[in-house]
Design a protein around this motif. Structure first.
Motif: not given
Length: 307
Positions: A101-105
Motif C-alpha cells: 500500500v505504501t508503494e502504490q500510495s
C-alpha cells in the motif's frame, strides 16, 4: 487538504468519519482491496453530512487513482489481532500489506505525510519509511498517543476524576514493552505518586501495557478501533491546523536517548511539515533502561522483515 485512509476496516472507517466530521480535509479517500466495501462505507458516511453538518467529501475506492495529490496518508491496512495473538505474530503478513500500500500510495502522492497505525506499529512504520524513501520527519507512527490515552483513562477511573486533568507520557515500542513514565504523570499538576500508592501505580502501568489485548479478549473477533482512530486523528489535526502539539509518537531516532536508526515512541512536536522536533526528556535510570530495551526489541523485529 486531501487525506487518504488506507484500510476500510473498523479503524480506518472510524478515522475517516472523524476526519470528515471535524472537517480536517475537503476530501477523504477511503481505500481498500475489498470490492464495494470502501465505496459503500464512504457513501454511507457522506450521507451523514447533512445531519452532522460537514462538507467534507468522502470517496471510496479499490485503487489509488483517486488518492492522487493527498497531503496525508493514514495507513490502517492489515490483519487485526485475535485472542492469544501478539503484535509480533502479525509481522510477516502485515509487512507485505504495508509495503504494497505504501508503494502504490506514494506514487500518487510523493509529497504526503504518512502516519502508520498498522501493527506491529513500530516495525510497520519502519517498513513504510524504507519503502517510501520519504524524509523521516514525514513518516511516523501512532503509538504513544493511544497508549497514553489508555493510561490516562485508567488513572481517571481509579481516582474518579476527569480525564482532562490527567497528563501522562507512554514511550517506547507499541507493545508489551511500552514504557509508561510515572515521573511525568500528573493529575491537575499533582504528581501521581502523591495520589496513589506505589503498588496501585504499578498495577495501572501493567494495565496500560496490556490495554490493547484486554479489549481483544473482550471482543474475541476483533481489536480496538474507537481509541486508535481518535488517536490518529489527533495527530492529523495537529498537522492540518499546524497546532505544534507535543505528542508521543513512533519517530525515527538519530541518537536521542542513546538510540539510533530505529523507530520508537518519544515526545515530538507535530506541525504542518510533520515531525518538527524530537524532545529528549530526562528519564529515570529504570525508565531509560526500559526504553532502550523496547527499542532493541523493535530493531530485532525489523531485522526479520524482508523488503
Amino acid at each position: 487538504m486531501k487525506i487518504t485512509v488506507i484500510g476500510a476496516g473498523n479503524v480506518g472507517a472510524t478515522a475517516a468519519q472523524r476526519i470528515a466530521e471535524k472537517e480536517l480535509a475537503h476530501e477523504v479517500v477511503l481505500v481498500d482491496v475489498a470490492e464495494g466495501i470502501p465505496q459503500g462505507k464512504g457513501l454511507d458516511m457522506y450521507q451523514s453530512a447533512p445531519v452532522e453538518l460537514f462538507d467534507t467529501k468522502i470517496i471510496g475506492a479499490n485503487d489509488y487513482s483517486a488518492t492522487e495529490g493527498s497531503d496525508i496518508i493514514l495507513i490502517t491496512a492489515g490483519l487485526a489481532r485475535k485472542p492469544g495473538m501478539s503484535r509480533e505474530d502479525l509481522l510477516a503478513k502485515n509487512a507485505e500489506i504495508v509495503k504494497s500500500v505504501t508503494e502504490q500510495s506514494v506514487r500518487k502522492s510523493p509529497n504526503a505525510i504518512i502516519i502508520v497505525v498498522s501493527n506491529p506499529l513500530d516495525v510497520m512504520t519502519y517498513v513504510a519509511a524504507t519503502v517510501s524513501k520519504f524524509p523521516k520527519e514525514r513518516v511516523f507512527g501512532m503509538a504513544g498517543v493511544l497508549d497514553t490515552a489508555r493510561f490516562r483513562t485508567f488513572i481517571a477511573m481509579e481516582l474518579d476524576v476527569s480525564v482532562q486533568d490527567v497528563t501522562a507520557f507512554v514511550l517506547g515500542g507499541h507493545g508489551d514493552s511500552m514504557v509508561p513514565v510515572v515521573k511525568y504523570t500528573t493529575v491537575a499538576g499533582i504528581p501521581i505518586s502523591e495520589l496513589l500508592p506505589k503498588e496501585k501505580i504499578e498495577a495501572l502501568v501493567a494495565r496500560a501495557r496490556h490495554g490493547g489485548i484486554e479489549i481483544v479478549n473482550f471482543l474475541k473477533t476483533g481489536s480496538a478501533y474507537y481509541a486508535p482512530s481518535s488517536s490518529a486523528v489527533e495527530m492529523i489535526e495537529s498537522i492540518v491546523k499546524d497546532r505544534k502539539r507535543i505528542l508521543p509518537c513512533a519517530a525515527y531516532l538519530t541518537g536521542q536517548y542513546g538510540l539510533k536508526d530505529v523507530y520508537c515512541g518519544v515526545p515530538v512536536k507535530i506541525g504542518r511539515k510533520g515531525i518538527e522536533k524530537i524532545y529528549e526528556i530526562k528519564l529515570e535510570a529504570e525508565d531509560l533502561k526500559s526504553l532502550v530495551s523496547s527499542a532493541n526489541e523493535v530493531k530485532e523485529n525489523c531485522s526479520k522483515v524482508t523488503l
